[in-house]
Design an enzyme around this catalytic site. Structure first.
Site, PDB file in Angstrom:
ATOM      1  N   ALA A  22       0.829  -1.206   0.000  1.00  0.00           N
ATOM      2  CA  ALA A  22       0.000   0.000   0.000  1.00  0.00           C
ATOM      3  C   ALA A  22       0.861   1.252   0.000  1.00  0.00           C
ATOM      4  O   ALA A  22       1.789   1.389   0.802  1.00  0.00           O
ATOM      5  CB  ALA A  22      -0.919  -0.001   1.220  1.00  0.00           C
ATOM      6  N   GLN A  81      -4.556  -6.943  -7.348  1.00  0.00           N
ATOM      7  CA  GLN A  81      -4.859  -7.687  -6.131  1.00  0.00           C
ATOM      8  C   GLN A  81      -6.148  -7.177  -5.516  1.00  0.00           C
ATOM      9  O   GLN A  81      -6.319  -5.977  -5.283  1.00  0.00           O
ATOM     10  CB  GLN A  81      -3.741  -7.591  -5.092  1.00  0.00           C
ATOM     11  CG  GLN A  81      -4.008  -8.562  -3.926  1.00  0.00           C
ATOM     12  CD  GLN A  81      -2.984  -8.505  -2.830  1.00  0.00           C
ATOM     13  OE1 GLN A  81      -2.942  -7.543  -2.082  1.00  0.00           O
ATOM     14  NE2 GLN A  81      -2.165  -9.544  -2.716  1.00  0.00           N
ATOM     15  N   CYS A 112      -3.144 -10.147   4.554  1.00  0.00           N
ATOM     16  CA  CYS A 112      -3.000  -8.870   5.240  1.00  0.00           C
ATOM     17  C   CYS A 112      -3.219  -9.027   6.745  1.00  0.00           C
ATOM     18  O   CYS A 112      -4.266  -9.518   7.178  1.00  0.00           O
ATOM     19  CB  CYS A 112      -3.998  -7.861   4.670  1.00  0.00           C
ATOM     20  SG  CYS A 112      -3.860  -6.224   5.418  1.00  0.00           S
ATOM     21  N   LYS A 152      -2.859 -15.344  -2.356  1.00  0.00           N
ATOM     22  CA  LYS A 152      -1.710 -15.060  -1.489  1.00  0.00           C
ATOM     23  C   LYS A 152      -2.163 -15.158  -0.039  1.00  0.00           C
ATOM     24  O   LYS A 152      -3.183 -14.579   0.339  1.00  0.00           O
ATOM     25  CB  LYS A 152      -1.147 -13.658  -1.764  1.00  0.00           C
ATOM     26  CG  LYS A 152       0.059 -13.329  -0.880  1.00  0.00           C
ATOM     27  CD  LYS A 152       1.006 -12.365  -1.559  1.00  0.00           C
ATOM     28  CE  LYS A 152       2.291 -12.234  -0.736  1.00  0.00           C
ATOM     29  NZ  LYS A 152       2.179 -11.263   0.341  1.00  0.00           N
ATOM     30  N   ASN A 214       7.394 -16.263  -0.297  1.00  0.00           N
ATOM     31  CA  ASN A 214       7.503 -14.849   0.060  1.00  0.00           C
ATOM     32  C   ASN A 214       8.049 -14.740   1.480  1.00  0.00           C
ATOM     33  O   ASN A 214       7.660 -15.499   2.360  1.00  0.00           O
ATOM     34  CB  ASN A 214       6.118 -14.199  -0.048  1.00  0.00           C
ATOM     35  CG  ASN A 214       6.072 -12.747   0.389  1.00  0.00           C
ATOM     36  OD1 ASN A 214       5.135 -12.313   1.023  1.00  0.00           O
ATOM     37  ND2 ASN A 214       7.087 -11.976   0.048  1.00  0.00           N
TER      38      ASN A 214
END
Length: 385
Positions: A22, A81, A112, A152, A214
């Site tokens: 972001a 996304q 998130c 994700k 990741n």
């Protein structure tokens, strides 16, 4: 270690994905990363995903969100996304993106850890509710039709409530084109070390679609090592490229088996910063807003370089492109690449935190009527969180 990454009909000769961040991975920064990735790649060196946007904001055609999902001519494939908690709203948002011809690849955010997302049952805590997670991925894939959908996620809420293996199998069975795992739990946020062994476990469990890793990739060597140690099909790069868009040149070279690495002088960093400013001004169509947005990047760009506190403060208060150039002109542009001080972790790591969730969220993998009734509160109407 030459290899490619295929997501649906799209193939990159570099198995790298730029992670949505972001306020960072807007069009200007994505274009910079593409420009560097193209140095050693025929197709820009990977997939470059938009900042997270919310499904509700797309359905409601929120102006700022629609600007975030409108990509540049060079951006192919166009990867967006999405965040959401309601299967119908997510499906509707994907249909809007398809009807407006704005997307070539949809990535669903289930990673998130931000409180405003998780406290209502979204983001990294949603996969705990197996039925809801399944419905979201299934409806998204159905609505997307020939547009590939990827997922994700994180390892889970905490070590006692892991979800990533179930999420991987569900995504695979629902028709997702790939799944990416950040090797941390929601409680870890960005603290400690990413657990690459979880990525290896997911790769063993999910065999028919790509598994991407990741977490804690700070260099091309880290990326190559992750693929070697875990067997994953590619990597997702986040904080490691903050202030270093040239890392995509290193990654493309590394995966192509080339030793080339970008080691910019201070002057070369300054020129990239100016290029970044110019792209931001064009993107926002407002010089003041463009340079203000750049301020957050200054510390990342000059990490490890001989730029004193006074100069950093001056750059962090720039007001125009000319002001930026003037403040950069006093630096020692001949200063060489500092090496180790530039490399390694960057961005805020923070500390482990208790994840905010709806009361009773972890009591069952099934979603209660009370939680179901409150899910609409988690459908954020504004993107960028």
């Amino acid at each position: 270690m030459s290899r490619s990454l295929t997501i649906g009909p799209h193939t990159s000769d570099t198995p790298v994905v730029l992670a949505p961040m972001a306020g960072v991975t807007n069009m200007p920064f994505r274009l910079l990363c593409r420009e560097f990735g193209a140095r050693h790649s025929a197709n820009d060196g990977g997939f470059f995903v938009s900042e997270m946007v919310t499904s509700r904001a797309i359905v409601e055609r929120h102006p700022e969100t629609m600007r975030l999902v409108t990509m540049g001519e060079r951006e192919t494939p166009r990867s967006i996304q999405l965040y959401g908690v309601d299967p119908a709203t997510i499906a509707a948002s994907i249909r809007v993106l398809r009807e407006l011809d704005l997307v070539d690849h949809v990535d669903l955010n289930f990673g998130c850890p931000v409180p405003k997302v998780t406290r209502k049952g979204g983001g990294a805590v949603l996969p705990w509710k197996t039925e809801l997670f399944t419905r979201i991925v299934t409806e998204a894939v159905k609505a997307a039709e020939d547009v590939p959908v990827t997922v994700k996620t994180r390892m889970g809420v905490d070590d006692s409530h892991l979800t990533y293996l179930d999420a991987g199998r569900i995504a695979e069975e629902a028709g997702a084109a790939a799944i990416a795992l950040h090797g941390r739990t929601a409680n870890q946020h960005y603290s400690g070390h990413a657990r690459w062994e979880a990525i290896a476990s997911l790769k063993q469990a999910v065999t028919s679609i790509p598994v991407l890793g990741n977490g804690d990739i700070w260099s091309a060597e880290d990326a190559l090592r992750m693929v070697e140690e875990t067997g994953c099909d590619g990597v997702v790069l986040g904080r490691g490229c903050q202030g270093r868009p040239w890392l995509f040149a290193d990654l493309a070279a590394g995966f192509a088996g080339k030793p080339d690495r970008v080691k910019p002088t201070l002057g070369e960093v300054a020129r990239v910063l100016i290029r970044h400013a110019e792209l931001l001004i064009e993107f926002f169509e407002d010089e003041g807003r463009g340079v203000r947005d750049l301020r957050k990047h200054v510390g990342w760009y000059f990490k490890g370089y001989p730029v004193g506190g006074k100069a950093r403060h001056a750059l962090a208060t720039m007001e125009s492109l000319d002001d930026l150039k003037e403040k950069l002109s006093v630096l020692d542009w001949e200063a060489p690449y500092p090496g180790e001080p530039v490399e390694g972790p960057r961005g805020r790591a923070g500390h482990p935190k208790r994840t905010h969730m709806p009361d009773g969220w972890l009591d069952s993998r099934e979603i209660s009527q009370e939680h179901r009734a409150r899910l609409h509160e988690a459908e954020l109407s504004v993107s960028g969180g």
